[in-house]
Design an enzyme around this catalytic site. Structure first.
Site, PDB file in Angstrom:
ATOM      1  N   ASP A  63      57.054  18.334 -26.878  1.00 30.12           N
ATOM      2  CA  ASP A  63      58.201  17.812 -27.609  1.00 30.12           C
ATOM      3  C   ASP A  63      58.277  16.297 -27.530  1.00 30.12           C
ATOM      4  O   ASP A  63      59.090  15.681 -28.207  1.00 30.12           O
ATOM      5  CB  ASP A  63      59.493  18.413 -27.042  1.00 30.12           C
ATOM      6  CG  ASP A  63      60.235  19.224 -28.081  1.00 30.12           C
ATOM      7  OD1 ASP A  63      59.748  19.306 -29.220  1.00 30.12           O
ATOM      8  OD2 ASP A  63      61.292  19.769 -27.750  1.00 30.12           O
ATOM      9  N   LYS A 103      65.012  22.399 -26.606  1.00 30.52           N
ATOM     10  CA  LYS A 103      63.982  23.370 -26.244  1.00 30.52           C
ATOM     11  C   LYS A 103      63.976  24.571 -27.186  1.00 30.52           C
ATOM     12  O   LYS A 103      62.918  25.098 -27.528  1.00 30.52           O
ATOM     13  CB  LYS A 103      64.209  23.838 -24.804  1.00 30.52           C
ATOM     14  CG  LYS A 103      63.155  24.813 -24.369  1.00 30.52           C
ATOM     15  CD  LYS A 103      63.406  25.360 -22.989  1.00 30.52           C
ATOM     16  CE  LYS A 103      62.510  26.564 -22.770  1.00 30.52           C
ATOM     17  NZ  LYS A 103      62.884  27.317 -21.577  1.00 30.52           N
ATOM     18  N   SER A 140      56.425  24.913 -22.487  1.00 25.77           N
ATOM     19  CA  SER A 140      57.148  23.811 -23.120  1.00 25.77           C
ATOM     20  C   SER A 140      57.127  22.589 -22.224  1.00 25.77           C
ATOM     21  O   SER A 140      57.318  22.691 -21.019  1.00 25.77           O
ATOM     22  CB  SER A 140      58.596  24.216 -23.377  1.00 25.77           C
ATOM     23  OG  SER A 140      59.206  24.589 -22.173  1.00 25.77           O
ATOM     24  N   ASP A 144      58.256  27.468 -18.481  1.00 27.93           N
ATOM     25  CA  ASP A 144      58.461  26.017 -18.419  1.00 27.93           C
ATOM     26  C   ASP A 144      57.155  25.394 -17.943  1.00 27.93           C
ATOM     27  O   ASP A 144      56.358  26.061 -17.289  1.00 27.93           O
ATOM     28  CB  ASP A 144      59.554  25.675 -17.398  1.00 27.93           C
ATOM     29  CG  ASP A 144      60.934  26.059 -17.883  1.00 27.93           C
ATOM     30  OD1 ASP A 144      61.066  26.410 -19.064  1.00 27.93           O
ATOM     31  OD2 ASP A 144      61.870  26.004 -17.067  1.00 27.93           O
ATOM     32  N   ASP A 202      68.863  29.801 -23.273  1.00 30.59           N
ATOM     33  CA  ASP A 202      68.368  31.070 -22.750  1.00 30.59           C
ATOM     34  C   ASP A 202      69.438  32.160 -22.735  1.00 30.59           C
ATOM     35  O   ASP A 202      69.216  33.263 -23.236  1.00 30.59           O
ATOM     36  CB  ASP A 202      67.763  30.865 -21.342  1.00 30.59           C
ATOM     37  CG  ASP A 202      68.578  29.923 -20.474  1.00 30.59           C
ATOM     38  OD1 ASP A 202      69.673  29.513 -20.900  1.00 30.59           O
ATOM     39  OD2 ASP A 202      68.127  29.599 -19.363  1.00 30.59           O
TER      40      ASP A 202
HETATM   41  O1  LIG Z   1      64.028  18.896 -25.769  1.00 33.53           O
HETATM   42  C1  LIG Z   1      63.513  19.587 -24.879  1.00 33.53           C
HETATM   43  C2  LIG Z   1      64.089  19.699 -23.591  1.00 33.53           C
HETATM   44  C3  LIG Z   1      63.454  20.484 -22.642  1.00 33.53           C
HETATM   45  N1  LIG Z   1      62.293  21.127 -22.932  1.00 33.53           N
HETATM   46  C4  LIG Z   1      61.644  21.974 -21.886  1.00 33.53           C
HETATM   47  O2  LIG Z   1      62.560  22.831 -21.267  1.00 33.53           O
HETATM   48  C5  LIG Z   1      62.073  23.220 -19.991  1.00 33.53           C
HETATM   49  C6  LIG Z   1      63.177  23.296 -18.959  1.00 33.53           C
HETATM   50  O3  LIG Z   1      63.625  22.046 -18.562  1.00 33.53           O
HETATM   51  P1  LIG Z   1      64.018  21.667 -17.032  1.00 33.53           P
HETATM   52  O4  LIG Z   1      64.453  20.269 -17.016  1.00 33.53           O
HETATM   53  O5  LIG Z   1      62.954  22.071 -16.115  1.00 33.53           O
HETATM   54  O6  LIG Z   1      65.320  22.541 -16.816  1.00 33.53           O
HETATM   55  P2  LIG Z   1      65.709  23.573 -15.675  1.00 33.53           P
HETATM   56  O7  LIG Z   1      67.146  23.401 -15.389  1.00 33.53           O
HETATM   57  O8  LIG Z   1      64.795  23.559 -14.539  1.00 33.53           O
HETATM   58  O9  LIG Z   1      65.463  24.871 -16.558  1.00 33.53           O
HETATM   59  C7  LIG Z   1      66.214  26.052 -16.626  1.00 33.53           C
HETATM   60  O10 LIG Z   1      67.314  25.961 -17.519  1.00 33.53           O
HETATM   61  C8  LIG Z   1      66.998  25.622 -18.873  1.00 33.53           C
HETATM   62  C9  LIG Z   1      68.266  25.713 -19.684  1.00 33.53           C
HETATM   63  O11 LIG Z   1      69.156  24.692 -19.378  1.00 33.53           O
HETATM   64  C10 LIG Z   1      65.968  26.573 -19.442  1.00 33.53           C
HETATM   65  O12 LIG Z   1      65.573  26.113 -20.708  1.00 33.53           O
HETATM   66  C11 LIG Z   1      64.771  26.622 -18.553  1.00 33.53           C
HETATM   67  O13 LIG Z   1      63.821  27.505 -19.044  1.00 33.53           O
HETATM   68  C12 LIG Z   1      65.211  27.052 -17.160  1.00 33.53           C
HETATM   69  O14 LIG Z   1      64.094  27.100 -16.287  1.00 33.53           O
HETATM   70  C13 LIG Z   1      60.960  22.246 -19.633  1.00 33.53           C
HETATM   71  O15 LIG Z   1      59.736  22.926 -19.700  1.00 33.53           O
HETATM   72  C14 LIG Z   1      61.071  21.196 -20.721  1.00 33.53           C
HETATM   73  O16 LIG Z   1      59.846  20.660 -21.036  1.00 33.53           O
HETATM   74  C15 LIG Z   1      61.737  21.027 -24.191  1.00 33.53           C
HETATM   75  O17 LIG Z   1      60.696  21.601 -24.472  1.00 33.53           O
HETATM   76  N2  LIG Z   1      62.356  20.253 -25.137  1.00 33.53           N
HETATM   77 MN   LIG Z   2      62.766  23.320 -14.272  1.00 30.79          MN
END
Ligand SMILES: O=c1ccn([C@@H]2O[C@H](COP(=O)(O)OP(=O)(O)O[C@H]3O[C@H](CO)[C@@H](O)[C@H](O)[C@H]3O)[C@@H](O)[C@H]2O)c(=O)[nH]1
Ligand SMILES: [Mn+2]
EC number: 2.4.1.12
Length: 862
Positions: A173, A315, A137, A339, A562
């Site tokens: 997205d 997401k 994603s 991710d 999640d």
């Molecule tokens: O509208 C959206 C928003 C986010 N994402 C994707 O969600 C992922 C996670 O985003 P990130 O900013 O890296 O968040 P983290 O805090 O690092 O992520 C953790 O926490 C998130 C929940 O808050 C989970 O979705 C993730 O899988 C988990 O790794 C990325 O690949 C984004 O591209 C989408 O596809 N669409």
């Molecule tokens: Mn991340």
């Protein structure tokens, strides 16, 4: 091994006819090996775990005595202070219990990749390993650089798994042409990169990391041409990087007429909030071969349709779109979710997951295999506890011994059927879907044992199709493909089909795919027809009035989709598995500067509060189902922890108040009482030490975690509680702020010292200031009033130091690189601290005034 159980692969239909082939002795012993289980639970040595459990019990007992003493001994001249502190302490004890008990049965696991291979990859036969669709994603190419995503994709395409069994789906997205073009470049580069990885068996297969490794890359390499080829490959990668950078540079400024594609047509995603669904298939069997003449895994670009007025569910919505597209195009029975920054670090990762999923005894009950998140590029001392090892190496291992780890959003391999809302196959208690709203006795006729025949009948029809015997589908694939007319004579089947559509949406192809438990698409299907259907299933309205996001797929309603998604499956009785191969399966990046890190934990905590306030709250959801008691405990812990911020904030101000007023939360202490304090203190330390011993977590990581628990607690968690309640009360929606995945060219530490102003910084700064002021005031007061006042002061100073020491990394973060705190932070904190002190002088609620003969208990200055 003598039982027949375990001989036949879970597929059953693909049964390998072991017994009727003539074999010699060596073959027989190999076959014996192949019949062995594919994984093993490794219990923690009892010499490590038993003392730990004993100390926990001891701590519980000491805690009981401690509270007995605390409650029976109020402080007469500071009743308010005493009461406040006790309330906080009770909450801390409660949250400790929630956190502690799910760690009672921690386990490790071991996998046997060689047995997997013996069982499913016979020589001279096509591989019987199950297909896996990999989902990536991404949303914002500015914060998530295309090069990062490209590396993840390359590591997937080069994974050690049969190429025809792997497909990589990238969800964009942000509908960015940059992402699309970068992916197109990536697919070309993959033709050289993938054979290189496989020929020389290199790790990891993300080129950026591979070429940056500062280890002896010639170690255990034997091919003479490796050095030459590596050098050539490195050049190729550098050129690839330049092309990607050029794309990024070009994308900095949007042309007035919008983006134009290479063929001269306008990019359909020019309006990122109002655009059609887009799908492009790269590579795969019709997409040409790699430079060695082999096929490559399929790579699919997907950008779901977006229209104003639709809730896209962040997401979670993107993942559900991928679930459906992949069901239509490849329909692998398992999928892996990553991710965009989480690349495959161990090329055998998919095989590791299959050691659980494809094990005939363990597999069928497993809804997902979660891998720990590991990170690159974190500062040496991990100042803000980004590695999160206490969670990943202690809590998750504990849960694995109960009903399985929670899903953490990335690095997780799912069973497709489990996400479709079906129950796990073995159901000793109830034959159909568990009622998951209220305790069983509250659920009315559905769960009562006596049912009138009539109501029973109608009920069965209304229920969504649940295949309890997992080999017998309710309808045939052909029936669905034939369309409605086939059902005219069979009304009950019609009925089920209606319900089926209500559940999964109106796509005959998708519906048909859900019935193929072994996965795959019908050979008759035409690629063009499938693509058309794939576009249909990612349209905005597709999920309207269906169960998507409510009962099936990724569940909506929280920015930590999640936790909610995993919880839903556990509530149905599935178990999950925690898999920690020695070489980490996946690695990602993390926000290492203070503000971004606080914003990340703010989002997580906010997500928890959202779940807390939703119908899926683990406090009341899922009774009568098969959620294990301790698993529920753990889920309750993950959603109530943000609330701890309130007592924590209060508790951290107490030392300052005590120092400024000269009062204390504990009366002058007797010898026996000090024993309880000492006992509690020692048992806390002992649990920590023993926990570190069985888990292998180091002291520094453990201490960082403690510190960040306080820092996050008094800032991000607090804001999350406020925002979460605002969302419910005022309907203000929450947003998903993605973290930026810094590009690699930067100075390693620039990121750590980056300072961005955010209001999250205010409460911890204020706490620091008032506690420091308190310490100074307390000490100077003691100096002026002589020797005798040092004794009582000691206790107060101890508490103040506790606060300051925990906030120390925060203080460092405020200083930035130049060791200068930005003015705005100082202004705010001094302002708040002085308001606070002024109020204090005016109101002083904690003190009981003994004025005049009749002493009164009074809160305010009267
Ligand atoms: O509208 C959206 C928003 C986010 N994402 C994707 O969600 C992922 C996670 O985003 P990130 O900013 O890296 O968040 P983290 O805090 O690092 O992520 C953790 O926490 C998130 C929940 O808050 C989970 O979705 C993730 O899988 C988990 O790794 C990325 O690949 C984004 O591209 C989408 O596809 N669409
Ligand atoms: Mn991340």
């Amino acid at each position: 091994m003598t039982t027949t159980e375990g001989v036949i692969p879970s597929s059953g239909s693909k049964g390998d006819s072991v017994d009727d082939s003539g074999m010699d002795g060596a073959d027989v012993s190999l076959m014996d090996e192949a019949r062995q289980p594919l994984s093993r639970k490794v219990n923690i040595a009892s010499s490590l775990i038993n003392p730990y459990r004993m100390v926990i019990v001891l701590r519980l007992v000491v805690l009981g005595f401690f509270f007995r003493y605390r409650i029976l001994n109020p402080v007469p001249n500071a009743f308010g202070l005493w009461l406040t502190s006790i309330v906080c302490e009770i909450w801390f004890a409660f949250s400790w219990i929630l956190d502690q008990f799910p760690k009672w049965f921690p386990i490790n696991r071991e996998t046997y990749l060689d047995r997997l291979s013996l069982r499913y990859e016979r020589e001279g036969e096509p591989s019987h390993l199950a297909a896996v669709d990999v989902f990536v994603s991404t949303v914002d190419p500015m914060k998530e650089p295309p090069l990062v995503t490209a590396n993840t994709v390359l590591s997937i395409l080069a994974v050690d798994y049969p190429v025809d069994k792997v497909s990589c789906y990238v969800s964009d997205d942000g509908a960015a042409m940059l992402t699309f073009e970068a992916l197109s470049e990536t697919s070309e580069f993959a033709r050289k990169w993938v054979p290189f990885c496989k020929n020389f068996n290199i790790e990891p297969r993300a080129p950026e990391v591979y070429f940056a490794q500062k280890i002896d890359y010639l170690k255990d390499k034997v091919q003479p041409n490796f050095v030459k080829e590596r050098r050539a490959m490195k050049r190729e990668y550098e050129e690839f990087k330049v092309r990607i950078n050029a794309l990024v540079a070009k994308a900095q400024k949007v042309p007035d007429e919008g983006w134009i594609m290479q063929d001269g047509t306008p990019w359909p995603g020019n309006n990122t909030r109002d655009h059609p669904g887009m799908i492009q298939v790269f590579l795969g069997h019709s997409g040409g071969l790699d430079s060695d003449g082999n096929e490559l895994p399929r790579l699919v670009y997907v950008s779901r349709e977006k229209r104003p007025g639709f809730n896209h569910h962040k997401k979670a919505g993107a993942m559900n779109a991928l679930v459906r597209v992949s069901a239509v195009l490849t329909n692998a029975p398992y999928f892996l979710n990553l991710d965009c920054d989480h690349y495959i670090n161990n090329s055998k990762a998919l095989r590791e997951a299959m050691c659980f999923m494809m094990d005939p005894t363990v597999g069928p009950k497993v809804c997902y295999v979660q891998f720990p998140q590991r990170f690159d590029g974190i500062d040496l001392h991990d100042r803000y506890a980004n590695r999160n090892t206490v969670f990943f190496d202690i809590n998750m291992k504990g849960l694995d011994g109960v009903q399985g780890p929670v899903y953490v959003g990335t690095g997780c391999c799912f069973r497709r059927q489990a996400l479709y809302g079906y129950d796990p196959p073995i159901q000793p208690k109830k034959p159909s879907m568990a009622c998951d709203c209220l305790p069983g006795w509250l659920c009315g006729p559905r769960h009562s044992k006596k049912k009138s025949g009539k109501s029973k009948k109608t009920e069965q029809k209304k229920q969504p199709p649940v295949r309890t015997d997992s080999t017998v589908p309710i309808f045939n694939l052909e029936d669905i493909e034939e369309g409605m007319e086939g059902y005219d004579d069979d009304k009950s089947l019609m009925m089920s089909k209606k319900n089926f559509e209500k559940r999964f949406g109106q796509s005959p192809v998708f519906l048909a795919s859900t019935l193929l438990e072994e996965g795959g698409v019908p050979p008759s299907a035409s690629p063009a027809g499938l693509l058309k259907e794939a576009i249909h299933v990612i349209s905005c309205g597709y999920e309207d009035k269906t169960d998507w996001g409510l009962e099936i797929g990724w569940i909506y309603g929280s920015v930590t989709e999640d936790i909610l998604t995993g919880f839903k499956m556990h509530a149905r009785g599935w178990r999950s598995v925690y898999c920690m191969p020695r070489r980490p399966a996946f690695k990602g990046s993390a926000p290492i500067n203070l503000s971004d890190r606080l914003n990340q934990v703010l989002r997580w905590a906010l997500g928890s509060v959202e779940i807390f306030l939703s119908r899926h709250c683990p406090l009341w959801y899922g009774y009568g189902g098969r959620l294990k008691f301790l698993e529920r405990f753990a889920y309750i812990n993950t959603i109530v922890y943000p609330l701890t911020s309130i007592p924590l904030l209060v508790y951290c101000t107490l030392p300052a108040i005590c120092l400024l007023t000269g009062k204390f939360i504990i009366p002058t202490i007797s010898n026996i009482a000090s024993l309880w304090f000492l006992g509690l203190f020692l048992s806390i330390i002992a649990t920590g030490v023993l926990e570190m011993r069985w888990s292998g977590v180091g002291i520094e990581e453990w201490w960082r975690n403690e510190q960040f628990w306080v820092i996050g607690g008094v800032s991000a968690h607090l804001f999350a509680v406020i925002q979460g309640f605002l969302k419910v009360l005022a309907g203000i929606d929450t947003n998903f702020t993605v973290t930026s995945k810094g590009s690699d060219d930067q100075d390693q530490f620039a990121e750590l010292y980056l300072f961005k102003w955010t209001s999250l910084l205010i409460p911890p700064t204020t706490l620091l200031v008032i506690n420091l002021v308190g310490v100074v005031a307390g000490i100077s007061d003691a100096i002026s009033s002589g020797y005798s006042s040092w004794g009582p002061l000691f206790g107060k100073l101890f508490f103040a130091f506790w606060v300051i020491v925990h906030l120390y990394p925060f203080l460092k973060g405020l200083m930035g690189r130049q060791n200068r705190t930005p003015t705005i932070v100082i202004v705010w904190s001094v302002l708040l601290a002085s308001i606070f002190s002024l109020l204090w002088v005016r109101i002083d609620p904690f003190l009981i005034r003994a004025t005049g003969p009749d002493q009164k208990l009074c809160g305010i200055n009267c």
